[in-house]
Design a protein around this motif. Structure first.
Motif, mmCIF file in Angstrom:
data_model
loop_
_atom_site.group_PDB
_atom_site.id
_atom_site.type_symbol
_atom_site.label_atom_id
_atom_site.label_comp_id
_atom_site.label_asym_id
_atom_site.label_seq_id
_atom_site.Cartn_x
_atom_site.Cartn_y
_atom_site.Cartn_z
ATOM 1 N N ALA A 97 0.754 -1.230 0.083
ATOM 2 C CA ALA A 97 -0.110 -0.082 -0.090
ATOM 3 C C ALA A 97 0.661 1.447 0.088
ATOM 4 C CB ALA A 97 -0.992 -0.013 1.201
ATOM 5 N N LEU A 98 2.096 1.230 0.884
ATOM 6 C CA LEU A 98 3.008 2.207 0.975
ATOM 7 C C LEU A 98 3.870 2.391 -0.515
ATOM 8 C CD1 LEU A 98 3.512 2.420 4.515
ATOM 9 C CD2 LEU A 98 2.356 3.969 3.400
ATOM 10 N N GLY A 99 3.872 1.348 -1.272
ATOM 11 C CA GLY A 99 4.958 1.413 -2.284
ATOM 12 C C GLY A 99 6.086 0.972 -1.990
ATOM 13 N N VAL A 100 6.472 0.111 -0.703
ATOM 14 C CA VAL A 100 7.637 -0.091 -0.201
ATOM 15 C C VAL A 100 8.590 -1.201 -0.861
ATOM 16 C CG1 VAL A 100 9.100 -0.451 1.823
ATOM 17 C CG2 VAL A 100 7.402 1.296 1.907
ATOM 18 N N LEU A 101 9.642 -1.192 -1.520
ATOM 19 C CA LEU A 101 10.071 -2.389 -2.153
ATOM 20 C C LEU A 101 11.262 -2.821 -1.269
ATOM 21 C CD1 LEU A 101 9.893 -1.222 -5.840
ATOM 22 C CD2 LEU A 101 8.317 -2.829 -4.651
ATOM 23 N N ARG A 102 11.652 -2.386 -0.325
ATOM 24 C CA ARG A 102 12.824 -2.686 0.351
ATOM 25 C C ARG A 102 12.707 -2.171 1.822
ATOM 26 N NH1 ARG A 102 17.848 1.277 -0.905
ATOM 27 N NH2 ARG A 102 18.758 0.131 0.528
ATOM 28 N N THR A 103 13.570 -2.888 2.898
ATOM 29 C CA THR A 103 13.790 -2.361 4.131
ATOM 30 C C THR A 103 15.198 -2.316 4.443
ATOM 31 O OG1 THR A 103 13.715 -4.637 4.846
ATOM 32 C CG2 THR A 103 11.605 -3.634 4.918
ATOM 33 N N PRO A 104 15.425 -1.269 5.173
ATOM 34 C CA PRO A 104 14.608 -0.545 5.861
ATOM 35 C C PRO A 104 13.971 0.512 5.085
ATOM 36 C CG PRO A 104 16.721 0.351 6.566
ATOM 37 C CD PRO A 104 16.961 -1.198 5.730
ATOM 38 N N THR A 105 12.788 1.023 5.194
ATOM 39 C CA THR A 105 12.153 2.170 4.533
ATOM 40 C C THR A 105 11.798 3.175 5.660
ATOM 41 O OG1 THR A 105 11.904 1.407 2.221
ATOM 42 C CG2 THR A 105 10.689 3.367 2.926
ATOM 43 N N THR A 106 12.164 4.299 5.621
ATOM 44 C CA THR A 106 11.680 5.326 6.625
ATOM 45 C C THR A 106 10.793 6.436 6.049
ATOM 46 O OG1 THR A 106 14.001 4.846 7.833
ATOM 47 C CG2 THR A 106 12.408 6.910 8.625
ATOM 48 N N LEU A 107 9.555 6.525 6.519
ATOM 49 C CA LEU A 107 8.660 7.667 6.297
ATOM 50 C C LEU A 107 8.802 8.418 7.305
ATOM 51 C CD1 LEU A 107 5.625 5.373 5.234
ATOM 52 C CD2 LEU A 107 7.374 6.157 3.858
ATOM 53 N N ALA A 108 8.951 9.764 6.892
ATOM 54 C CA ALA A 108 8.563 11.035 7.826
ATOM 55 C C ALA A 108 6.974 11.511 7.588
ATOM 56 C CB ALA A 108 9.608 12.143 7.602
ATOM 57 N N VAL A 109 6.187 11.516 8.694
ATOM 58 C CA VAL A 109 4.898 11.511 8.499
ATOM 59 C C VAL A 109 4.581 12.986 9.428
ATOM 60 C CG1 VAL A 109 2.522 10.578 8.695
ATOM 61 C CG2 VAL A 109 4.602 9.337 7.904
ATOM 62 N N ASP A 110 3.987 13.949 9.015
ATOM 63 C CA ASP A 110 3.347 14.801 10.089
ATOM 64 C C ASP A 110 2.094 14.349 10.714
ATOM 65 O OD1 ASP A 110 1.052 15.330 8.568
ATOM 66 O OD2 ASP A 110 1.585 17.221 7.708
ATOM 67 N N ALA A 111 1.636 15.244 11.816
ATOM 68 C CA ALA A 111 0.644 14.933 12.794
ATOM 69 C C ALA A 111 -0.592 14.559 12.040
ATOM 70 C CB ALA A 111 0.538 16.156 13.808
ATOM 71 N N ALA A 112 -0.771 15.085 10.694
ATOM 72 C CA ALA A 112 -2.148 15.024 10.133
ATOM 73 C C ALA A 112 -2.078 13.728 9.200
ATOM 74 C CB ALA A 112 -2.514 16.345 9.030
ATOM 75 N N GLY A 113 -1.148 13.082 9.292
ATOM 76 C CA GLY A 113 -0.699 11.836 8.639
ATOM 77 C C GLY A 113 -0.324 12.006 7.157
ATOM 78 N N VAL A 114 0.234 13.075 6.736
ATOM 79 C CA VAL A 114 0.853 13.300 5.487
ATOM 80 C C VAL A 114 2.311 13.011 5.353
ATOM 81 C CG1 VAL A 114 1.089 15.243 3.959
ATOM 82 C CG2 VAL A 114 -1.075 15.312 5.125
ATOM 83 N N GLU A 115 2.760 12.108 4.488
ATOM 84 C CA GLU A 115 3.947 11.892 4.245
ATOM 85 C C GLU A 115 4.837 12.894 3.860
ATOM 86 O OE1 GLU A 115 6.780 8.918 1.288
ATOM 87 O OE2 GLU A 115 4.559 8.302 1.778
ATOM 88 N N LEU A 116 6.014 13.453 4.512
ATOM 89 C CA LEU A 116 6.583 14.509 4.040
ATOM 90 C C LEU A 116 7.713 13.914 3.379
ATOM 91 C CD1 LEU A 116 6.814 15.879 7.807
ATOM 92 C CD2 LEU A 116 5.275 16.665 5.953
ATOM 93 N N LEU A 117 8.470 12.907 3.499
ATOM 94 C CA LEU A 117 9.629 12.345 2.922
ATOM 95 C C LEU A 117 9.747 10.876 3.053
ATOM 96 C CD1 LEU A 117 12.324 12.241 5.019
ATOM 97 C CD2 LEU A 117 11.714 14.586 4.840
ATOM 98 N N ARG A 118 10.588 10.343 2.456
ATOM 99 C CA ARG A 118 10.942 8.841 2.626
ATOM 100 C C ARG A 118 12.476 8.618 2.349
ATOM 101 N NH1 ARG A 118 7.525 4.610 -0.297
ATOM 102 N NH2 ARG A 118 5.826 5.858 0.691
ATOM 103 N N VAL A 119 12.860 7.468 2.899
ATOM 104 C CA VAL A 119 14.438 7.133 2.813
ATOM 105 C C VAL A 119 14.553 5.872 2.560
ATOM 106 C CG1 VAL A 119 16.732 7.122 3.667
ATOM 107 C CG2 VAL A 119 15.361 9.199 4.247
ATOM 108 N N GLY A 120 14.821 5.318 1.503
ATOM 109 C CA GLY A 120 15.156 3.924 1.134
ATOM 110 C C GLY A 120 16.501 3.398 1.933
#
Length: 141
Positions: A97-120
């Motif tokens: 659902a998040l489009g994650v193909l590898r671990t670790p993947t880190t999502l930075a999410v704000d308080a409203a649940g909006v993804e700000l950035l991601r790091v693979g």
């Protein structure tokens, strides 16, 4: 002679793939499109925290342990930043659902649940701090 050319071609392809992988590993990427967070991820968010780092990991992932230590330390030292981890070993639906193909993947999410950035991969601490700076309440030292 054909075998030598085949071997040279295979080595060249391997070097190119390795270089691309290294260049992308740990790179901070801005969220390019809004993603609806699956329920297991939404449950981990803490509304009082301006930014939550959601680490998606798997059970036998060595880089996940390094990422966990780095993100936990970063969250402990930074006001307004929280770190949580979600093991997606038995939750491929969440990763898909998040489009994650590898671990670790880190999502930075704000308080409203909006993804700000991601790091693979294992994040670069300095690059991650720089990318988070505008989303946190106080300047990061």
């Amino acid at each position: 002679m054909t075998g030598v050319w085949a071997l040279a071609g295979a080595v060249a392809v391997a070097l190119i793939v390795g270089a691309v992988w290294r260049a992308r590993n740990g790179r901070v990427r801005r969220a390019d499109r809004p993603v609806e967070l699956p329920e297991p991820v939404r449950e981990l968010l803490d509304p009082p925290a301006p930014v939550t780092l959601v680490q998606l990991s798997t059970a036998f992932c060595a880089p996940c342990r390094h990422t966990r230590a780095l993100l936990a330390d970063l969250a402990d030292r930074t006001d307004g930043l929280r770190h949580v981890e979600l093991d997606v070993t038995d939750r491929p639906d969440v990763a898909a659902a998040l489009g994650v193909l590898r671990t670790p993947t880190t999502l930075a999410v704000d308080a409203a649940g909006v993804e700000l950035l991601r790091v693979g991969g294992v994040p670069d601490r300095g690059a991650l701090l720089a990318a988070l700076r505008p989303h946190l309440p106080r300047p990061i030292g």
